[in-house]
Write an enzyme that holds these catalytic residues in place. Structure first.
Site, short mmCIF file in Angstrom:
data_model
loop_
_atom_site.label_atom_id
_atom_site.label_comp_id
_atom_site.label_asym_id
_atom_site.label_seq_id
_atom_site.Cartn_x
_atom_site.Cartn_y
_atom_site.Cartn_z
N ALA A 1 -11.51 3.63 0.42
CA ALA A 1 -12.20 4.48 1.39
C ALA A 1 -13.55 3.94 1.84
O ALA A 1 -14.50 4.69 2.04
CB ALA A 1 -12.34 5.91 0.86
N ASP B 1 0.86 -1.18 0.00
CA ASP B 1 0.00 0.00 0.00
C ASP B 1 0.90 1.23 0.00
O ASP B 1 2.10 1.15 0.28
CB ASP B 1 -0.93 -0.05 1.22
CG ASP B 1 -2.15 0.83 1.03
OD1 ASP B 1 -2.21 1.55 0.00
OD2 ASP B 1 -3.03 0.83 1.90
N CYS C 1 -15.24 -23.26 16.72
CA CYS C 1 -14.37 -23.45 15.56
C CYS C 1 -13.40 -24.57 15.90
O CYS C 1 -13.20 -24.89 17.07
CB CYS C 1 -13.65 -22.12 15.35
SG CYS C 1 -12.19 -22.16 14.34
N CYS D 1 -8.55 -23.04 18.54
CA CYS D 1 -9.83 -23.34 19.19
C CYS D 1 -9.93 -24.81 19.60
O CYS D 1 -10.70 -25.15 20.49
CB CYS D 1 -10.98 -22.96 18.28
SG CYS D 1 -10.96 -21.21 17.90
N ASP E 1 -3.39 7.50 -3.88
CA ASP E 1 -4.68 8.10 -4.22
C ASP E 1 -5.16 8.93 -3.05
O ASP E 1 -4.55 8.95 -1.99
CB ASP E 1 -5.70 7.00 -4.57
CG ASP E 1 -5.87 6.00 -3.45
OD1 ASP E 1 -4.91 5.79 -2.68
OD2 ASP E 1 -6.95 5.41 -3.32
N CYS F 1 -10.16 -24.70 14.54
CA CYS F 1 -8.81 -24.35 14.11
C CYS F 1 -7.84 -24.80 15.21
O CYS F 1 -8.25 -25.13 16.31
CB CYS F 1 -8.72 -22.86 13.81
SG CYS F 1 -8.51 -21.82 15.27
ZN LIG Z 1 -10.61 -21.00 15.70
#
Ligand SMILES: [Zn+2]
Length: 495
Positions: free
Chosen positions: A195, A90, A278, A283, A125, A280
């Site tokens: 934006a 960016d 979750c 988790c 920009d 993952c």
């Molecule tokens: Zn998770």
């Protein structure tokens, strides 16, 4: 480099695509986690295992810190961040929008991005806030367009990188359109809608839909589109349906620093969570209570990892939905989880007439999922078809409950089922007339079906033909009166 964006599969304006960069292909839709070079919480190398095919960092932060700047120039961006896949940079526009002023100009920051080996470079920009005064917003758009023209003259210098054309214009649709049209004339490789963060922060999904549609419909369809700052997974599905291919996320870490847990259904405070919803690695290893008991630094890191997993999992779901032609259904499920997202969906279906032209992919099924389904592109397209569909053989029966007895008295039989309306029985196994909708009807779907029936009966080919419409009491609606003036109507009482 001949940059190519190859579209693999489309659904509405969404698509699965391949964006080629000099550090490999990014399969889109994809989210690019934001790396702050001053504060790396999850090393880019580890991001790969979580699912990141690419990352984004801020060239202005690197540029304005002499130590980082020297290192980046010496080692190159990829070695400095230890990441061998595509890196987008960016330009500092965000800092410009927050601090009002920065010490670098457009060409300088773009050349710096080129020099350090960025794969995807963003010019400087001017991000304009929502609801800015019109003349101010217009002035900013003019500057952004002029800067894009400036770059397009020296594009050959950047032949190895992708250069992004930002689209600004605050909440003014005509300015977004203008920016998109002018940028498209200059033929960039990637377009970015900017934006929208202030709109996201206020959950103004309806305004975001206006901004995205006004921009997207004026960008060449074969070019990829990035949506700046849209990092919360709850919005990915609707943004992809509108044709956004890339996202960047600082959200995973910003929310984590605020002890918040992201899900596709919304955000939870760690302090209020009893269960992680979750599987993952974070988790499945910890309970919320265990995480709360850790050092602050570890809490942030673990929440950030979960937030990334949740984001990448949603991207995979979206891709599969596109492959299956089921993106509308996923969007409806997501938008049902938050009233503000539902605002977004309700605004979006107002554009269905425009979207219908682009929704050309073949799909397998249509599942009715509530009021907004009545305005889906498939229903709109079918209505257009009904305007020209002739009833070939008369007398014809249009019925809400086909029974073998009735059918034998007629030369052709049509079934009427919401939301699509009348269709020949023999087509009921073909898409989209193989749609699934609940037998317990709602008012909107009945009205849609009856309106489609009126369009069918009223078309030039069918006016005045010998047609009977029989309906059961589920279809009682003021529109029946109107239909009675056109054809024979009778109420059947079988349900
Ligand atoms: Zn998770």
């Amino acid at each position: 480099m001949d940059v190519k964006f190859e579209i693999i599969k489309k659904d509405v304006l969404g698509r699965v695509g391949h964006l080629k960069t000099k550090h490999g292909i990014i399969e889109t839709p994809m989210i690019l986690p934001v790396i702050n070079p001053n504060n790396i919480v999850i090393p880019p190398e580890d991001m790969k295992n979580i699912g990141a095919e690419a990352i984004i960092t801020n060239s202005y932060i690197i540029y304005s810190n002499q130590r980082l700047r020297d290192r980046a120039r010496e080692e190159g961006l990829h070695r400095m961040l230890n990441f061998d896949r595509p890196i987008m940079t960016d330009s500092g526009s965000f800092q410009l929008s927050v601090y009002g002023d920065i010490n670098v100009d457009n060409m300088e920051i773009l050349q710096f991005q080129n020099e350090i080996g960025s794969d995807i470079c963003v010019p400087l920009d001017i991000p304009t806030k929502p609801n800015e005064r019109y003349d101010e917003a217009e002035k900013d758009v003019t500057i952004t367009i002029n800067r894009l023209r400036e770059i397009s003259n020296i594009k050959h210098i950047f032949k190895d990188n992708i250069i992004v054309a930002p689209i600004q214009g605050s909440t003014y649709r005509d300015l977004r359109r203008k920016n998109a049209i002018e940028a498209s004339k200059l033929d960039f490789d990637l377009y970015a809608i900017g934006a929208i963060v202030p709109l996201l922060e206020e959950y103004r999904y309806d305004d975001i839909v206006d901004v995205v549609i006004a921009s997207k419909l004026n960008i060449p369809l074969n070019k990829p589109v990035h949506l700046f700052g849209a990092g919360h997974p709850m919005g990915f599905a609707i943004f992809v349906l509108m044709g956004c291919d890339l996202f960047d996320s600082a959200s995973y870490i910003l929310y984590a620093m605020d002890k918040r847990y992201l899900t596709v259904n919304g955000t939870y405070k760690l302090s209020n969570l009893r269960y992680f919803q979750c599987n993952c690695p974070v988790c499945s290893k910890y309970t919320p209570e265990e995480v709360r008991g850790l050092e602050n630094e570890d809490i942030v890191r673990l929440l950030a990892i979960h937030n990334l997993y949740e984001s990448f999992t949603e991207i995979k779901r979206i891709k599969q939905s596109i492959m299956d032609g089921r993106l509308w259904e996923l969007v409806q499920i997501r938008c049902a989880s938050h009233p503000k997202l539902l605002n977004g969906l309700r605004r979006l279906v107002k554009y269905s007439n425009n979207l219908e032209r682009y929704d050309v992919s073949s799909k397998s099924a249509f599942f009715y999922g509530g009021a907004e389904s009545n305005r889906r592109t498939e229903v709109i397209r079918y209505r257009k078809k009904l305007r020209n569909m002739p009833i070939k053989m008369t007398p014809a029966l249009i019925t809400t409950i086909p029974s073998i007895e009735d059918i034998k008295d007629y030369k052709s039989v049509y079934y009427l089922k919401p939301p699509f309306g009348p269709y020949p029985l023999e087509l009921s196994e073909t898409y989209p007339l193989n749609f699934e909708s609940p037998e317990i009807l709602d008012k909107e779907m009945v009205r849609t079906a009856l309106l489609n029936l009126i369009v069918f009966l009223n078309n030039d080919k069918n006016k005045g033909k010998d047609v009977t419409f029989e309906y059961d009491k589920r279809y009682r609606d003021p529109l029946i009166k109107k239909i009675k003036k056109m054809v024979d109507v009778r109420l059947i009482n079988e349900i």
